[in-house]
Design an enzyme around this catalytic site. Structure first.
Site, PDB file in Angstrom:
ATOM      1  CE  LYS A  54      -1.791   4.222  -2.923  1.00 23.65           C
ATOM      2  NZ  LYS A  54      -2.929   3.313  -3.087  1.00 23.65           N
ATOM      3  CD  GLN A  98      -5.224   2.256  -0.435  1.00 22.49           C
ATOM      4  OE1 GLN A  98      -4.977   3.123  -1.277  1.00 22.49           O
ATOM      5  NE2 GLN A  98      -4.447   1.211  -0.267  1.00 22.49           N
ATOM      6  CG  ASP A 121      -6.069   1.900  -7.965  1.00 23.96           C
ATOM      7  OD1 ASP A 121      -4.826   1.763  -7.979  1.00 23.96           O
ATOM      8  OD2 ASP A 121      -6.741   2.022  -6.934  1.00 23.96           O
TER       9      ASP A 121
END
Ligand code: GUN
Length: 290
Positions: A54, A98, A121
């Site tokens: 990422k 994460q 997200d």
């Protein structure tokens, strides 16, 4: 007839080029460089690799990125306080935690603490609620990637039937809502579903997000179906090596499906390109509301 490959790597590359242009235009208009802050907690090797990827992708398109590496035994309060601090910083546009988190942490409380407009997200209840209402703001990255892959080979998905196997928030539930918004007739199946083979073999679009290597064999697939494989399973081989396998038995599926995504090189790259898209969108949302 052998199925055609849906090349996620190539599509993600195109999306990244578009995002790089948007980053440049946004910087020119506002003087602001979009920024993403990632919380990486503990030492989960796959998470470390995902976060590295990422970060690299951010650099490629001109998004500033910062990784907050926190120890496995970090307290819930320390995580919440870090997020609260990032929420109010004007130079932070996207925040990503994460997953999965260590067991002692309360994932739901952590996700609910994110500022909804920084939740790249799309997992905050506000963003999930908006998705469910058909008025999405920030959409979860992997489901958005699955949709783009499907649309790259099937221009009109209205009225098609889809079976999504796996009901995680990160993929299955969100994708079911997203496809519903495009007038797809969706069945959300999972580990307790009875007659799974019969149900999935009727689907025009089959999405496997199960987490079990090569679970989906040819007899789960309708002739000519579009098959999207979300699984990334590391399988140990003899001799101490390992390889990545999807949730779909590719060899069998390729003899039945019309289009199929490979693993790796299918859904994975799309997740990352959508994270970049969401980060730019988050920066735009914040600059227009201040
Ligand atoms: N873990 C595996 N995939 C993802 C993702 O898309 N987002 C986050 N936050 N964690 C993940």
């Amino acid at each position: 007839m052998m199925a055609q490959l849906i090349d996620g790597k190539a599509l993600a590359f195109l999306k990244k080029q578009e995002t790089a242009e948007q980053v440049k235009a946004f910087l020119n208009q506002t003087g602001i460089q979009p920024s993403l802050h990632v919380l990486l907690i503990g030492d989960h090797p796959p998470s470390r690799i995902y976060v590295q990827n990422k970060k690299k992708a951010c650099e490629l398109v001109g998004i500033h990125s910062v990784v907050h590496q926190l120890p496995f035994d970090v307290t819930q309060d320390d995580v919440l306080n870090l997020i609260r601090g990032l929420n109010v910083r004007q130079d932070v546009h996207g925040i990503l935690v994460q997953l999965p988190l260590p067991q002692h942490l309360n994932t739901q409380e952590i996700l609910e603490t994110l500022h909804p407009k920084k939740d790249v997200d799309g997992l905050h209840p506000y963003n999930l609620g908006r998705l469910l209402m058909g008025k999405p703001l920030l959409v979860p990255c992997t489901p958005q990637g699955c949709l783009q892959l499907i649309q790259s080979v099937e221009k009109n998905i209205q009225g098609k039937t889809a079976v999504v196997i796996g009901r995680s928030l990160l993929v299955g539930r969100s994708l079911a809502a997203l496809l519903t918004n495009y007038d797809v007739t969706v069945t959300l199946a999972h580990s307790k579903t009875k007659d799974l083979k019969e149900i999935s073999s009727k689907a025009d679009i089959l999405v496997a997000a199960i987490g079990s290597p090569e679970f989906i064999t040819g007899d789960y697939i309708k002739n000519g179906a579009v098959v999207i494989d979300v699984g990334i399973n590391r399988v140990e081989l003899e001799g101490g090596t390992s390889c990545l396998k999807g949730d779909v038995n590719f060899k069998e599926a390729a003899t039945v499906a019309s289009f199929i995504t490979p693993v790796p090189g299918g859904v994975g790259p799309m997740t990352i390109s959508n994270l970049l898209i969401n980060t730019v969108k988050a920066a735009q949302l914040q600059s227009s509301s201040s």
